[in-house]
Design a protein around this motif. Structure first.
Motif, PDB file in Angstrom:
ATOM      1  N   ASP A  93      97.156  18.019 -11.286  1.00 40.68           N
ATOM      2  CA  ASP A  93      97.192  16.749 -11.843  1.00 40.68           C
ATOM      3  C   ASP A  93      96.052  16.251 -11.411  1.00 40.68           C
ATOM      4  O   ASP A  93      95.299  16.355 -10.541  1.00 40.68           O
ATOM      5  CB  ASP A  93      98.512  16.079 -10.895  1.00 40.68           C
ATOM      6  N   SER A 109      97.645  11.449 -16.906  1.00 42.63           N
ATOM      7  CA  SER A 109      98.332  10.981 -15.733  1.00 42.63           C
ATOM      8  C   SER A 109      99.853  11.374 -15.596  1.00 42.63           C
ATOM      9  O   SER A 109     100.332  11.212 -16.633  1.00 42.63           O
ATOM     10  CB  SER A 109      98.444   9.454 -15.303  1.00 42.63           C
ATOM     11  N   SER A 110     100.387  11.768 -14.623  1.00 44.79           N
ATOM     12  CA  SER A 110     101.694  11.762 -14.546  1.00 44.79           C
ATOM     13  C   SER A 110     102.532  10.527 -14.677  1.00 44.79           C
ATOM     14  O   SER A 110     102.146   9.267 -14.698  1.00 44.79           O
ATOM     15  CB  SER A 110     102.208  12.488 -12.817  1.00 44.79           C
ATOM     16  N   ASP A 111     103.726  10.807 -15.250  1.00 42.16           N
ATOM     17  CA  ASP A 111     104.887   9.417 -15.553  1.00 42.16           C
ATOM     18  C   ASP A 111     105.037   8.794 -14.357  1.00 42.16           C
ATOM     19  O   ASP A 111     105.422   7.651 -14.374  1.00 42.16           O
ATOM     20  CB  ASP A 111     106.035  10.070 -15.974  1.00 42.16           C
ATOM     21  N   GLU A 112     104.866   9.505 -13.177  1.00 44.23           N
ATOM     22  CA  GLU A 112     105.402   8.647 -11.686  1.00 44.23           C
ATOM     23  C   GLU A 112     104.397   7.384 -11.515  1.00 44.23           C
ATOM     24  O   GLU A 112     104.688   6.374 -11.258  1.00 44.23           O
ATOM     25  CB  GLU A 112     104.982   9.647 -10.630  1.00 44.23           C
ATOM     26  N   SER A 131     105.848  16.237 -23.291  1.00 44.51           N
ATOM     27  CA  SER A 131     106.617  16.906 -22.336  1.00 44.51           C
ATOM     28  C   SER A 131     107.617  17.959 -22.775  1.00 44.51           C
ATOM     29  O   SER A 131     107.611  18.948 -21.751  1.00 44.51           O
ATOM     30  CB  SER A 131     107.190  15.929 -21.251  1.00 44.51           C
ATOM     31  N   THR A 142     103.619  20.063 -13.552  1.00 44.88           N
ATOM     32  CA  THR A 142     102.846  20.876 -12.496  1.00 44.88           C
ATOM     33  C   THR A 142     103.491  21.472 -11.416  1.00 44.88           C
ATOM     34  O   THR A 142     102.844  22.346 -10.739  1.00 44.88           O
ATOM     35  CB  THR A 142     101.602  19.808 -12.392  1.00 44.88           C
ATOM     36  N   GLY A 146     111.029  11.362 -16.875  1.00 43.19           N
ATOM     37  CA  GLY A 146     109.990  11.293 -15.766  1.00 43.19           C
ATOM     38  C   GLY A 146     109.435   9.759 -15.357  1.00 43.19           C
ATOM     39  O   GLY A 146     109.321   9.712 -14.222  1.00 43.19           O
ATOM     40  N   SER A 174     103.074  14.421 -19.897  1.00 42.14           N
ATOM     41  CA  SER A 174     103.294  13.617 -18.521  1.00 42.14           C
ATOM     42  C   SER A 174     104.313  13.547 -17.730  1.00 42.14           C
ATOM     43  O   SER A 174     104.300  13.119 -16.617  1.00 42.14           O
ATOM     44  CB  SER A 174     103.222  12.260 -18.823  1.00 42.14           C
ATOM     45  N   ASP A 175     105.432  14.689 -17.902  1.00 40.00           N
ATOM     46  CA  ASP A 175     106.457  14.812 -17.253  1.00 40.00           C
ATOM     47  C   ASP A 175     106.067  15.152 -15.563  1.00 40.00           C
ATOM     48  O   ASP A 175     105.304  16.164 -15.404  1.00 40.00           O
ATOM     49  CB  ASP A 175     107.355  15.558 -17.770  1.00 40.00           C
ATOM     50  N   PRO A 176     106.369  14.695 -14.637  1.00 40.54           N
ATOM     51  CA  PRO A 176     105.803  14.916 -13.351  1.00 40.54           C
ATOM     52  C   PRO A 176     106.254  16.581 -12.817  1.00 40.54           C
ATOM     53  O   PRO A 176     105.518  17.040 -12.090  1.00 40.54           O
ATOM     54  CB  PRO A 176     106.610  13.781 -12.409  1.00 40.54           C
TER      55      PRO A 176
END
Length: 315
Positions: free
Chosen positions: A276, A66-69, A27, A55, A100, A50-52
């Motif tokens: 994403d 996948s996003s960190d969320e 990230s 994007t 994130g 992956s940091d939200p």
């Protein structure tokens, strides 16, 4: 993984005429690439950043990871709902990836579930080990959540073993590589971590052909990063072939609107409006040097118990 080097390499590739690249393995590096993508008119497909926010900050950035969320939320549900852990101590490295994951984890674990975060220790900060020892002794958390890359997480695991911590240990997906598991078998034993759904036992020709080819070439099983890198490269190759012209606008059009349920070894790939994918993480556990799908591991253990009971009753 060095941000400055990544930005320089992106400029070099753009000068050679590249309009789409596989780039941004972490990230922090990906954040350094964003302004270069805009100024160079190049699109990046990241295999693992992956940091939200990535994007959302650039229309030139896509990712197959996948996003960190999603990871933070899965860890929160796993600790509280699945494992009945109500108190947790967070260890966090000072990275974009950790920043994130932590907010969505807290949102689920604290706000939605009612769990308690008893403290937060910044890994490798001055006096972090003493701070950790004090919190462990005073709060006695039932679990810890370690948000760090490989060596930083290993430092925390070594510290926890020295402290005799007996609670549940959950790490982030960024800590896991084959090398880390092979190099520190005693430290990583019993550690849980969520990661997007890639499993070397995944059925289907695409995944199994990839696993077989990787094993033949490298002599080991592919890990999550190898799988996502493979998918990122396949996405780029397919996109270039589908684009009507090798221009940034046409390439982005294919990624954003033309890619529908693209088959990947990590699952179906289809980008949302931000770039994403939606791959819900699953939980893994490390047992005897093996990284096991936790749900599958539990099912197999239950099957073994049933078989033993059956044998006892028949004798």
């Amino acid at each position: 993984s060095d941000p400055a080097t990544g930005a320089d390499e992106l400029r070099r590739m753009a000068a050679m005429g590249a309009r789409i690249v596989v780039a941004g393995t972490t990230s922090d590096t990906a954040h350094a690439l964003l302004p270069v993508l805009e100024e160079s008119d190049v699109i990046a497909v990241s295999p693992s950043a992956s940091d939200p926010s990535l994007t959302k900050e650039s229309r030139m950035f896509f990712r197959v990871f996948s996003s960190d969320e999603l990871e933070g939320r899965r860890a929160g549900r796993f600790l509280y709902d699945d494992q009945d852990k109500t108190t947790v101590l967070i260890y966090a490295e000072d990275t974009a990836q950790a920043r994130g994951i932590e907010p969505p984890f807290r949102q689920v674990f604290e706000q939605a579930m009612g769990g308690e975060v008893v403290g937060r220790v910044v890994i490798n900060s001055d006096g972090w080990e003493q701070e950790s020892s004090d919190i462990l002794a005073a709060a006695r958390p039932s679990a810890v959540y370690v948000l760090g890359y490989g060596e930083a997480t290993i430092s925390v695991l070594r510290h926890l073993r020295e402290q005799g911590f007996s609670g549940l240990i959950c790490a982030s997906s960024s800590f896991y590589t084959n090398q880390i598991v092979d190099s520190h078998p005693d430290l990583v034993e019993g550690v849980f971590f969520p990661q997007p759904a890639f499993d070397v036992k995944t059925e289907g020709d695409l995944a199994q052909n990839f696993v077989a080819a990787y094993r033949q070439h490298y002599g080991v099983d592919p890990d999550i990063y190898a799988a996502h890198a493979y998918d990122a490269i396949r996405v780029v190759i397919w996109t270039i072939a589908e684009a009507k012209a090798y221009t940034t606008s046409e390439i982005r059009k294919v990624l954003a609107y033309g890619m529908k349920e693209f088959p990947g070894v990590t699952g179906i790939i289809q980008f949302n409006d931000y770039g994403d994918v939606h791959h819900n993480p699953i939980m893994f556990i490390i047992r005897d040097g093996q990284v096991l799908n936790f749900e599958r591991y539990i099912d197999e253990e239950r099957a073994k118990i049933r078989e033993r009971i059956k044998n006892l009753l028949s004798n």
